[in-house]
Design a protein around this motif. Sequence first.
Motif, mmCIF file in Angstrom:
data_model
loop_
_atom_site.group_PDB
_atom_site.id
_atom_site.type_symbol
_atom_site.label_atom_id
_atom_site.label_comp_id
_atom_site.label_asym_id
_atom_site.label_seq_id
_atom_site.Cartn_x
_atom_site.Cartn_y
_atom_site.Cartn_z
ATOM 1 N N HIS A 232 0.843 -1.200 0.000
ATOM 2 C CA HIS A 232 0.000 0.000 0.000
ATOM 3 C C HIS A 232 0.878 1.249 0.000
ATOM 4 N N ASN A 233 0.473 2.257 -0.750
ATOM 5 C CA ASN A 233 1.215 3.520 -0.784
ATOM 6 C C ASN A 233 1.121 4.210 0.572
ATOM 7 N N GLU B 19 2.754 7.082 1.505
ATOM 8 C CA GLU B 19 3.112 8.501 1.507
ATOM 9 C C GLU B 19 2.007 9.339 2.161
#
Length: 578
Positions: free
Chosen positions: A342-343, A345
């Motif tokens: 999963h991203n 950021e």
Amino acid sequence: MLICIKAKMIQGFPKNIVFHINSTVTSRYATTVITSRVANRMDESKEIEFHVQIPKNAFISKFRMFIDGQVYDGVVKAKEQAQQQYTEAVSRGESAGLVSSVGRTLEEFKTSVTVAAHKKVTFELTYEELMKRTHGKYELQIHAQPTQPVSDFKVIEAGISFINVKGGLSTNALANAITKTHADKQAWVYFYPTVDQQKMCDSCGDQGMNGDLVIVYDVNRDNGLGHIKKSDGYFVHHFAPSDLPRIPKNVVFVIDQSGSMEGRKIEQTRTALIHILNDLAEDDHFGLITFDGIISYWKRELVQANRKNLESAKNFARNIQDRGSTDINEAVLQGARMLNAHNREGSASILILLTDGDPTSGVTNLEKIQSNVRQAIAGKFPLYCLGFGFDVDFNFLEKMSLQNNGVARRIYEDSDADLQLKGFYEEVATPLLTDVTMIYVGGTNLTQTNFSQYYNGSEIVVAGEITDNNIETFTPQVVAISSNRRIIFSKPNETMESTGTVSDDRIQRVWAYLTVKQLLDKDKAEMKKEALELSLRYSFVTPLTSMVVTKPPGENTDVLHKPKEGETPQRRHFTGGY
């Protein structure tokens, strides 16, 4: 910060002439001295017991007995030396040792001594602990037992923002015995129960009070660099900013559904999980994995916590059933895989494991599991391990958590186990910062300075030495990530608070306490050696040391060990001095 807790003689308790509790808190570090003076009013000698309960996170640092003008001091020794003394006693046909019991939050200290007719003995126990901020508050717990009444609580706190009192000794009739006053810089709590009131609390009886008083408080704080206090070349830094935007989180729950979770444990887990799902925010992402010998997914990837997904997840949680064996290795690796895919950021990722047993299928070697998990997480997010009940290998879970920037917590199989689970989740529910680095130019011998995440309502504490005690070259700074931006906390033009002209070793003891705690968490021989040296230097009873309680010649001598989590309480003695 100064908290003074005193008790006076209360009529109606013929054995305890005096029972005092004096607790001083400086930089959220509590030093508590319990003094009990007891008289033998009989016409013959009598064994008198000193029995108190202290917080589990505390280190006993001193114990003394005053008998007939003589002082008998406990001495902290390396556990091997105490063991040798024990072995020698056993070889003489004697027994030895005193081990504290373990409860949810308290440990026991017990010792006894024979007092001559119409004579008195004074016991004095000192313990120290660092107050931990949780849910935006500190809690100072005082336990009062039968025939040991506590009175006259006086609290003085520099810049206190609120104060309250809770616990079994603050309810019903005893509530009327508590008076609170609160000014800008000071607050007091007075506890003056009458003899009749001391028999009327929920857990009280003819023997007097038996329960807890918990002082709940917080301090005024700024939202910048925080509070730094120094003394004699040492400093302690409390960092707890709150005026920050909440960071969305990615959380994966890995739930044990093996056969040993049957009955109440699985019911409480389902209840807690549904409560937790209700608390997720819409910008959070989450995943659910259940496991026995087989891994089961609600979804194979993280999804947004919108209404539709939450309803589906709650239906999944309601249908979790106990079955099969326990493959902890594969379950945690799959949870890590989901978070890594999963991203992350602008968000904070969290992995939470709940289990009640040992691995019995798949990879079962504990060191191999820890190695696999450490490689899979690679320092990217914390792993929190919740051990359900006393059958679980808590040491294994604790080590695995610490290796991955998390903590382990035992969940007790009581009626409120679901609330314990929910309470833990609330501690990590609101991340405010990630990748927190505490920097101290001109500082040395620092405690932990890197933290993967900082949560609302908690606090980061760092202590260390100021190089050459030179304040001019000492520059503290905190660098962290808030959402998608790098943020720096500093006070280049402000000075630190000093404890004053009088020498004060409490800041140094904060450093020693934190250092010992953190060294004990690391499974390396050289760090255990350093922890032992500090424990002996500062007279802390830790898992590496024992206290030999000296008594008059001919009396039994006790050895006090700090128990491990889940250790069975036991009491033994050996005769003679040392």
